[in-house]
Scaffold this motif. Structure first.
Motif, short mmCIF file in Angstrom:
data_model
loop_
_atom_site.label_atom_id
_atom_site.label_comp_id
_atom_site.label_asym_id
_atom_site.label_seq_id
_atom_site.Cartn_x
_atom_site.Cartn_y
_atom_site.Cartn_z
N PRO A 9 0.78 -1.24 0.00
CA PRO A 9 0.00 0.00 0.00
C PRO A 9 0.82 1.28 0.00
O PRO A 9 0.24 2.37 -0.12
CB PRO A 9 -0.82 -0.12 1.30
CG PRO A 9 -0.83 -1.56 1.64
CD PRO A 9 0.51 -2.07 1.18
N ASP A 10 2.13 1.21 0.14
CA ASP A 10 2.93 2.43 0.10
C ASP A 10 2.73 3.16 -1.22
O ASP A 10 2.64 2.53 -2.29
CB ASP A 10 4.42 2.12 0.25
CG ASP A 10 4.80 1.72 1.67
OD1 ASP A 10 3.94 1.82 2.56
OD2 ASP A 10 5.95 1.31 1.87
N ILE A 11 2.69 4.49 -1.16
CA ILE A 11 2.56 5.31 -2.36
C ILE A 11 3.92 5.56 -2.99
O ILE A 11 4.11 5.39 -4.19
CB ILE A 11 1.87 6.66 -2.03
CG1 ILE A 11 0.50 6.43 -1.38
CG2 ILE A 11 1.75 7.51 -3.30
CD1 ILE A 11 -0.50 5.74 -2.28
N VAL A 12 4.88 6.00 -2.17
CA VAL A 12 6.24 6.25 -2.65
C VAL A 12 7.24 5.72 -1.64
O VAL A 12 6.90 5.47 -0.48
CB VAL A 12 6.51 7.76 -2.90
CG1 VAL A 12 5.64 8.30 -4.02
CG2 VAL A 12 6.30 8.55 -1.60
N VAL A 13 8.48 5.58 -2.09
CA VAL A 13 9.59 5.20 -1.22
C VAL A 13 10.84 5.89 -1.75
O VAL A 13 10.94 6.16 -2.95
CB VAL A 13 9.76 3.67 -1.18
CG1 VAL A 13 10.29 3.13 -2.50
CG2 VAL A 13 10.65 3.24 -0.03
N ASP A 14 11.77 6.19 -0.86
CA ASP A 14 13.02 6.81 -1.26
C ASP A 14 14.13 5.77 -1.28
O ASP A 14 14.47 5.19 -0.24
CB ASP A 14 13.41 7.95 -0.30
CG ASP A 14 12.49 9.15 -0.42
OD1 ASP A 14 12.00 9.39 -1.54
OD2 ASP A 14 12.26 9.83 0.59
N ARG A 15 14.67 5.52 -2.47
CA ARG A 15 15.81 4.61 -2.61
C ARG A 15 17.06 5.49 -2.70
O ARG A 15 17.35 6.06 -3.75
CB ARG A 15 15.68 3.74 -3.86
CG ARG A 15 16.77 2.66 -3.98
CD ARG A 15 16.65 1.90 -5.28
NE ARG A 15 15.39 1.22 -5.42
CZ ARG A 15 15.12 0.00 -4.92
NH1 ARG A 15 16.06 -0.65 -4.25
NH2 ARG A 15 13.93 -0.54 -5.09
N GLY A 16 17.79 5.60 -1.59
CA GLY A 16 18.87 6.58 -1.54
C GLY A 16 18.27 7.97 -1.70
O GLY A 16 17.41 8.37 -0.93
N ASP A 17 18.70 8.70 -2.71
CA ASP A 17 18.19 10.05 -2.96
C ASP A 17 17.12 10.08 -4.05
O ASP A 17 16.67 11.16 -4.45
CB ASP A 17 19.34 10.97 -3.37
CG ASP A 17 20.36 11.17 -2.26
OD1 ASP A 17 19.95 11.14 -1.09
OD2 ASP A 17 21.55 11.32 -2.57
N SER A 18 16.70 8.91 -4.51
CA SER A 18 15.73 8.83 -5.61
C SER A 18 14.37 8.36 -5.09
O SER A 18 14.28 7.35 -4.40
CB SER A 18 16.24 7.87 -6.68
OG SER A 18 15.29 7.69 -7.70
N ARG A 19 13.33 9.09 -5.43
CA ARG A 19 11.97 8.71 -5.01
C ARG A 19 11.31 7.84 -6.08
O ARG A 19 11.36 8.15 -7.27
CB ARG A 19 11.14 9.96 -4.73
CG ARG A 19 9.72 9.67 -4.26
CD ARG A 19 9.15 10.79 -3.41
NE ARG A 19 9.82 10.89 -2.12
CZ ARG A 19 9.38 11.65 -1.11
NH1 ARG A 19 8.29 12.37 -1.24
NH2 ARG A 19 10.04 11.69 0.03
#
Length: 290
Positions: free
Chosen positions: A169-179
């Motif tokens: 259900p997550d909308i976004v996530v930050d992988r390092g500095d990239s969303r």
């Protein structure tokens, strides 16, 4: 009013177990947060139990291997409950039919592996959309593409009244500095277009039921008033914990770092405005887990 604390140890004596989010709290998708690892180790050393509660759309064994790769040691946690396992159980009991159209990337293939404790499981066949009885979404085909690219597919799916099983259900996530966009963004779009989306991760009840079962399985059950839900998701972790009558610790330096003015700690006035807008009141708040 939420209480801003300096570290987990400040309140840890009040709890027997923590339900701790991963991404944004314990790691950033690329590397572990050392201070968070030490905080969880210290909680365990005092007799507490650490359950990692994640909206990852994968089996818990797959998540454990990912944690090994990015440097989250196994001695800082006890057990894992994933949105993926909760959703897989529903899929394998036929929640969206036998023939499914899969939206996701190749690394999500373990989602379709057999699952223990599911008797008389439905034999799932992955097919194209025009042949599908339902949709399984583990994430976008391209996590950097705007979810609106799925509109033509979703229009057809809605017309055929297909249910969409959302594994994260997550909308976004930050992988390092990239969303990056997550499955929740696609499920939200499908629902807005008039389709039906089924959710199994935070903030929805099925994953919390799974978490309690996992604690019981390892001989560490805890009453709700001795559980603490930790997370940086203001639309997942915090409302999920509140909905389960569990105390919550909001990690303001994750997804809401900018909105809460978090450096070492959140700016109290910005945090207050942010929580007022969200209409939520976590028990505690902290810049990062430590």
């Amino acid at each position: 009013m939420t209480r801003i604390i300096e570290n987990l140890a400040e309140v840890s004596d009040l709890y027997d177990a923590v339900l701790c989010d991963l991404w944004g709290c314990v790691h950033n998708g690329l590397t572990a947060f050392d201070a968070a690892v030490e905080a969880l180790r210290a909680f365990k050393a005092k007799g507490g139990t650490v359950l990692l509660l994640t909206n990852a759309p994968r089996p818990r064994d797959s998540v454990a291997k990912q944690l090994d790769r990015i440097g989250v040691p196994r001695d800082c946690w006890d057990v894992i409950a994933t949105s993926g396992d909760s959703a897989r159980a529903a899929m394998l009991t036929g929640a969206v039919g036998r023939k499914v159209w899969h939206i996701g990337e190749p690394h999500d293939d373990p989602f379709f592996a057999p699952m223990e404790l599911i008797e008389d499981a439905v034999e799932i066949e992955r097919v194209e959309l025009d042949q599908a009885e339902g949709i399984v979404c583990t994430g976008p085909f391209d996590p950097h593409a705007d979810p609106s690219v799925m509109r033509p597919h979703f229009l057809l799916a809605k017309t055929r009244r297909l249910k969409l099983l959302c594994a994260n259900p997550d909308i976004v996530v930050d992988r390092g500095d990239s969303r990056e966009w997550c499955a929740g963004a696609l499920a939200k779009l499908y629902t807005e277009m008039g389709g039906e989306s089924l959710y199994f991760g935070k903030p929805h009840p099925p994953i919390y039921d799974l978490a309690r079962r996992r604690l019981a399985q390892i001989g560490k059950p805890a009453s709700d008033d001795r559980l603490l839900a930790i997370g940086d998701g203001i639309v997942t972790d915090i409302p999920g914990g509140i909905g389960e009558n569990i105390d919550t610790l909001f990690i303001t330096g994750g997804l809401a770092r900018e909105e809460t003015g978090t450096d070492h700690q959140p700016d109290p006035s910005k945090l207050a405005r942010f929580l007022t807008d969200a209409q939520l009141e976590p028990t505690y708040s902290i810049g990062m887990l430590r």
